[in-house]
Structure formats: C-alpha cells, structure tokens
Write an enzyme that holds these catalytic residues in place. Structure first.
Site, PDB file in Angstrom:
ATOM      1  N   SER A  27       6.853   9.100   6.146  1.00 35.20           N
ATOM      2  CA  SER A  27       7.986   8.558   5.385  1.00 35.20           C
ATOM      3  C   SER A  27       8.040   9.141   3.980  1.00 35.20           C
ATOM      4  O   SER A  27       7.054   9.123   3.240  1.00 35.20           O
ATOM      5  CB  SER A  27       7.874   7.032   5.289  1.00 35.20           C
ATOM      6  OG  SER A  27       7.961   6.438   6.547  1.00 35.20           O
ATOM      7  N   HIS A  34      13.593   9.326   7.923  1.00 37.70           N
ATOM      8  CA  HIS A  34      13.165  10.242   8.973  1.00 37.70           C
ATOM      9  C   HIS A  34      14.396  10.949   9.548  1.00 37.70           C
ATOM     10  O   HIS A  34      15.304  10.290  10.053  1.00 37.70           O
ATOM     11  CB  HIS A  34      12.444   9.483  10.095  1.00 37.70           C
ATOM     12  CG  HIS A  34      11.118   8.927   9.684  1.00 37.70           C
ATOM     13  ND1 HIS A  34       9.968   9.152  10.409  1.00 37.70           N
ATOM     14  CD2 HIS A  34      10.742   8.159   8.640  1.00 37.70           C
ATOM     15  CE1 HIS A  34       8.947   8.535   9.820  1.00 37.70           C
ATOM     16  NE2 HIS A  34       9.408   7.930   8.753  1.00 37.70           N
ATOM     17  N   HIS A  90       7.398   5.160  16.367  1.00 39.42           N
ATOM     18  CA  HIS A  90       6.509   4.041  16.067  1.00 39.42           C
ATOM     19  C   HIS A  90       6.597   2.964  17.154  1.00 39.42           C
ATOM     20  O   HIS A  90       7.659   2.736  17.740  1.00 39.42           O
ATOM     21  CB  HIS A  90       6.888   3.393  14.726  1.00 39.42           C
ATOM     22  CG  HIS A  90       6.902   4.321  13.561  1.00 39.42           C
ATOM     23  ND1 HIS A  90       7.950   5.175  13.311  1.00 39.42           N
ATOM     24  CD2 HIS A  90       5.987   4.523  12.569  1.00 39.42           C
ATOM     25  CE1 HIS A  90       7.696   5.863  12.207  1.00 39.42           C
ATOM     26  NE2 HIS A  90       6.520   5.498  11.750  1.00 39.42           N
ATOM     27  N   TYR A 146       6.601  -0.148  16.617  1.00 40.51           N
ATOM     28  CA  TYR A 146       7.485  -1.244  16.202  1.00 40.51           C
ATOM     29  C   TYR A 146       8.955  -0.961  16.479  1.00 40.51           C
ATOM     30  O   TYR A 146       9.782  -1.867  16.450  1.00 40.51           O
ATOM     31  CB  TYR A 146       7.290  -1.589  14.724  1.00 40.51           C
ATOM     32  CG  TYR A 146       7.636  -0.497  13.735  1.00 40.51           C
ATOM     33  CD1 TYR A 146       8.954  -0.146  13.462  1.00 40.51           C
ATOM     34  CD2 TYR A 146       6.639   0.180  13.049  1.00 40.51           C
ATOM     35  CE1 TYR A 146       9.269   0.837  12.550  1.00 40.51           C
ATOM     36  CE2 TYR A 146       6.932   1.169  12.140  1.00 40.51           C
ATOM     37  CZ  TYR A 146       8.256   1.494  11.890  1.00 40.51           C
ATOM     38  OH  TYR A 146       8.554   2.477  10.979  1.00 40.51           O
ATOM     39  N   GLU A 147       9.315   0.287  16.739  1.00 38.48           N
ATOM     40  CA  GLU A 147      10.696   0.616  17.086  1.00 38.48           C
ATOM     41  C   GLU A 147      11.036   0.181  18.513  1.00 38.48           C
ATOM     42  O   GLU A 147      12.209   0.170  18.900  1.00 38.48           O
ATOM     43  CB  GLU A 147      10.944   2.116  16.954  1.00 38.48           C
ATOM     44  CG  GLU A 147      10.840   2.652  15.544  1.00 38.48           C
ATOM     45  CD  GLU A 147      10.999   4.157  15.513  1.00 38.48           C
ATOM     46  OE1 GLU A 147      12.160   4.631  15.535  1.00 38.48           O
ATOM     47  OE2 GLU A 147       9.981   4.875  15.481  1.00 38.48           O
ATOM     48  N   ALA A 188       2.739   7.496   5.073  1.00 35.94           N
ATOM     49  CA  ALA A 188       2.775   6.613   3.920  1.00 35.94           C
ATOM     50  C   ALA A 188       1.994   5.362   4.297  1.00 35.94           C
ATOM     51  O   ALA A 188       2.208   4.803   5.372  1.00 35.94           O
ATOM     52  CB  ALA A 188       4.218   6.257   3.562  1.00 35.94           C
ATOM     53  N   MET A 191       1.235   1.906   9.969  1.00 32.96           N
ATOM     54  CA  MET A 191       1.829   1.611  11.269  1.00 32.96           C
ATOM     55  C   MET A 191       2.000   2.857  12.144  1.00 32.96           C
ATOM     56  O   MET A 191       2.816   2.854  13.067  1.00 32.96           O
ATOM     57  CB  MET A 191       3.190   0.940  11.062  1.00 32.96           C
ATOM     58  CG  MET A 191       3.154  -0.278  10.156  1.00 32.96           C
ATOM     59  SD  MET A 191       4.831  -0.865   9.760  1.00 32.96           S
ATOM     60  CE  MET A 191       4.458  -2.042   8.429  1.00 32.96           C
ATOM     61  N   SER A 192       1.237   3.900  11.872  1.00 29.43           N
ATOM     62  CA  SER A 192       1.417   5.142  12.627  1.00 29.43           C
ATOM     63  C   SER A 192       0.093   5.889  12.729  1.00 29.43           C
ATOM     64  O   SER A 192      -0.975   5.316  12.523  1.00 29.43           O
ATOM     65  CB  SER A 192       2.468   6.025  11.932  1.00 29.43           C
ATOM     66  OG  SER A 192       1.976   6.486  10.681  1.00 29.43           O
ATOM     67  N   ASN A 221       1.800   2.014  -1.941  1.00 27.82           N
ATOM     68  CA  ASN A 221       1.850   0.664  -2.513  1.00 27.82           C
ATOM     69  C   ASN A 221       0.497   0.003  -2.314  1.00 27.82           C
ATOM     70  O   ASN A 221      -0.265   0.389  -1.432  1.00 27.82           O
ATOM     71  CB  ASN A 221       2.938  -0.169  -1.827  1.00 27.82           C
ATOM     72  CG  ASN A 221       2.745  -0.246  -0.321  1.00 27.82           C
ATOM     73  OD1 ASN A 221       3.133   0.662   0.414  1.00 27.82           O
ATOM     74  ND2 ASN A 221       2.106  -1.322   0.135  1.00 27.82           N
ATOM     75  N   HIS A 263      10.251  -1.557   1.741  1.00 26.98           N
ATOM     76  CA  HIS A 263      10.240  -0.164   2.191  1.00 26.98           C
ATOM     77  C   HIS A 263      10.759   0.779   1.114  1.00 26.98           C
ATOM     78  O   HIS A 263      10.374   1.962   1.069  1.00 26.98           O
ATOM     79  CB  HIS A 263      11.093  -0.025   3.458  1.00 26.98           C
ATOM     80  CG  HIS A 263      10.962   1.305   4.133  1.00 26.98           C
ATOM     81  ND1 HIS A 263       9.775   1.744   4.683  1.00 26.98           N
ATOM     82  CD2 HIS A 263      11.856   2.312   4.335  1.00 26.98           C
ATOM     83  CE1 HIS A 263       9.943   2.951   5.204  1.00 26.98           C
ATOM     84  NE2 HIS A 263      11.193   3.320   5.008  1.00 26.98           N
TER      85      HIS A 263
END
Length: 274
Positions: free
Chosen positions: A30, A61, A83, A85-86, A113, A211-212, A235, A247
């Site tokens: 990201s 993306h 991902h 979560y998608e 990220a 998350m990746s 962050n 985000h």
C-alpha cells in the site's frame, strides 16, 4: 487443476513480455506502487486480462503487473496484491506468486505497509522481516497438494533469505540510513488490531503487524524461492498512541517515505545476488 491454470496464466504473461523472463518479482504494498512507474521499457498488464487472476480492490492498489528494467535488471512488479479480508481464499491470494514461479522466477521481494508494535521505533521506519508469526488457522497450502510446485510438508526455518537481509542492510547503509529488522505478525483484517491484540503481538515477539505478505511467503517457501520481506511501518499499533487508526494515515506515511523506500529497493535490486 491448479497447475493447468498456472501454466495458462504464465503463458499469457509470457505472450505479453516475450521470452526474456524477469529475474526478480516485487510485490508493492500500500502506497508504494509508484516504483513501477520508474521501470525502463515497461509493459503493463491489468490483472483483469490475465486468465484466472483475482482483481485487487484495495485503495492505493492499481491492480496490474508492470514488467521492465530496474537498475539494469529485468523485474516484474505487482501493483496491488490480494488479501484474505477482500473475500479471496488464501489459495487465491498466493496464486500470482505461484504463477511467477511457473513463469520461471526464483527471486521474490515482498513489501507491505505495517503497524508498528515495537515501542522503540516510529512511523516511517523501514523493517527487514526476519521471520513471521501466523496464528490464523487457514493456510494457502490447505487442500490438495500440487506436487509440481513443491512438497506437501516443507521446512519454514528460513523463510526470509539471510543473504538477502544482509544485502538490504548494506543497501540502506549506502543510502545513508539504517533498517530495522524484526518479526511480522499476520492478522486477517480488514479491521485494524485492537490494543489487546497489539499487546499480544508484542508479548509473542512481533515487531510489526499486518494483513498480507505471510501467505505469499509461505507459498514461495514451498517452491524454494528466495524471499526478501520489507515493511514500511506506517503507524503505531492500536493503544500505543492515544489516537484512532485509519487507512489514510497508512497511505500518507507511505507517501512521505516513498522516495527513501524506492531508493532502497533500487539499490537492493542492483545488488541482488542471483
């Protein structure tokens, strides 16, 4: 069958780029996708055109492959990854990595990220991944094994190549800064981690959460690819600072450090041991 689909995907990519197969595949996380705009003689291939490929839906993306020269080396960049979560399965998330291996690529750089859980560090730091933690029950290797890709049971002692980690540190030193190094912990998302989950991650030894990356690294390990992982710590994890997470902060920090990140990647690529 999986292998038939992978061969079809790889053949399509080859039809667009010719027989000069890239030496290194780079997954751009990201806010870091601009690197693909710096390739010489680029060929761009939207995921939607590649047989059997998922299509990225995440803001920031672009959802395409970029193939060209970077620092004199032929590379393939993913501008956007897939991902869990998608709604994709983990098997779908790693499908591009498997395609790259079938295409003939042995070297893989994974970037992301990530949230920082090491309280001694700060947003904007770049971290070489030395290992990862995955407590999710699912695995990209769950289900019938594709013996043409690798064994059913495979070693995970050295997922992230030590020689490449040294190369990354040397590249950063040449650019005038130091890299952090640490452990990345996978969470499913899309919600950010809770303060309690961040404390758990720190207690388990993690330095960053995200998350990746981990599913891709697992798939690459099965196929004996050489893997380098780099996190842009965008962050502080939830509960470390008295502020909510969003985000936009991820994208803003990625934008702020992208020049340093891109210079690092270019230097690594130029020194990548093949």
């Amino acid at each position: 069958m999986l292998i038939d689909n992978l061969k079809e995907s790889a053949a399509f990519i080859r039809s667009r780029i010719g027989d000069d197969i890239p030496e290194i595949a780079i997954v751009l996380g990201s806010g870091l996708g601009d690197l693909a705009e710096q390739l010489s003689d680029p060929v761009y291939i939207p995921y939607s055109e590649i047989p059997h490929f998922p299509v990225s839906t995440v803001p920031g993306h672009k959802g395409r492959l970029a193939v060209g020269k970077l620092e004199g080396r032929k590379v393939l960049c993913m501008q956007g990854r897939f991902h869990y979560y998608e709604g994709w399965t983990l098997q779908q998330c790693v499908y591009p990595i498997q395609t790259f291996r079938v295409l003939g690529i042995w070297n893989l750089m994974l970037t992301n990220a990530a949230g920082c859980v090491n309280t001694s560090w700060q947003p904007g730091d770049l971290m070489v991944i030395t290992d990862h933690i995955k407590l999710m029950g699912d695995s990209p290797m769950r289900g019938a094994n594709c013996d043409e890709l690798g064994p059913r049971f495979f070693d995970m002692s050295h997922v992230y190549d030590r020689e490449l980690q040294k190369t990354a540190h040397q590249a950063a030193a040449k650019q005038g800064f130091s890299l952090r190094e640490g452990i990345y912990m996978l969470f499913g998302g899309p919600q950010f981690e809770t303060p309690a989950e961040v404390r758990l991650a720190r207690a388990l030894g993690a330095d960053a959460v995200g998350m990746s990356t981990v599913p891709e690294a697992i798939a690459a390990s099965q196929m004996s690819m050489k893997v380098l992982g780099i996190s842009c710590l965008t962050n502080m994890g939830a509960g470390i600072l008295d502020q909510p997470l969003n985000h936009e902060e991820v994208l803003e920090t990625g934008e702020r450090v992208k020049n340093r990140f891109q210079a690092l990647v270019r230097e690594i690529i130029s020194k990548w041991p093949l």
